[in-house]
Design an enzyme around this catalytic site. Structure first.
Site, PDB file in Angstrom:
ATOM      1  N   GLY A  50     -41.812  10.927   2.813  1.00 23.44           N
ATOM      2  CA  GLY A  50     -42.653  11.716   1.912  1.00 23.44           C
ATOM      3  C   GLY A  50     -42.375  13.184   2.143  1.00 23.44           C
ATOM      4  O   GLY A  50     -41.235  13.592   2.297  1.00 23.44           O
ATOM      5  N   CYS A  51     -43.409  13.958   2.209  1.00 22.55           N
ATOM      6  CA  CYS A  51     -43.289  15.401   2.392  1.00 22.55           C
ATOM      7  C   CYS A  51     -42.636  15.730   3.731  1.00 22.55           C
ATOM      8  O   CYS A  51     -43.091  15.269   4.772  1.00 22.55           O
ATOM      9  CB  CYS A  51     -44.687  16.023   2.323  1.00 22.55           C
ATOM     10  SG  CYS A  51     -44.721  17.760   2.744  1.00 22.55           S
TER      11      CYS A  51
END
Length: 179
Positions: free
Chosen positions: A14-15
């Site tokens: 993800g991030c």
């Protein structure tokens, strides 16, 4: 640390701000660099281009670590337990292929270990693991303002509400691996 003991892992959960913050806390980790990988668009991508979802790149981190202090397998177990590997192209509110769960292996040993870890972790999740395992072709370092993001922005909303709780979970699950 001698070069013989130095290894590199490349993962996307993800991030990259979240994943970077997690691995900066781990004993044996020398450095963590946020970047992009896995796409096929020509040239060095920008954050804006990657966020468009059109480059095919994922937000990833490249982790340089001392294999005498932490194994590649342990790096992957920490990775798998500090993000949701069961959501396709999504982590929390971040949606798109750039937020996919992915392990980019650097050699056949890393590939085998990644496959083993995913099999070992599967029983701990209610849903199937969708983490991609693929060879690393190229890694592009993200812009400077993405490096050390959490350390430089701890009071920013995203950091307070998303990364800080993730670090609390890390400290609870992997206290023996912390610096």
């Amino acid at each position: 640390m001698t070069d013989k003991n130095k290894q590199v892992a490349t993962v996307g959960g993800g991030c990259f701000w979240c994943t970077e913050a997690v691995f900066q806390e781990i004993k044996g980790v020398e450095k963590v660099v946020s970047g992009y990988s896995g796409g096929n668009a020509p040239g060095h991508p920008t954050y804006k281009e990657v966020c468009s979802g059109l480059t095919g790149h994922a937000e990833v981190v490249q982790i340089t670590f001392d294999a005498n202090q932490i194994s590649y397998e342990d790096v992957l177990v920490i990775f798998m337990t500090t993000h949701d590997p069961t959501t396709l192209n999504r982590q929390g509110g971040d949606v798109g292929t750039q937020y996919r769960s992915v392990i980019y292996y650097h050699d056949s040993d890393q590939k085998s270990i990644a496959e083993k870890v995913l099999k070992q972790m599967a029983p701990y999740y209610n849903d199937p693991i969708v983490t991609e395992i693929a060879p690393l072709k190229i890694f592009y370092k993200a812009e400077d303002y993405h490096q050390d993001y959490y350390r430089n922005n701890t009071t920013q909303g995203f950091c307070s509400f998303v990364i800080t709780p993730k670090l609390a979970k890390l400290r609870k699950l992997h206290a023996d691996k912390l610096k």
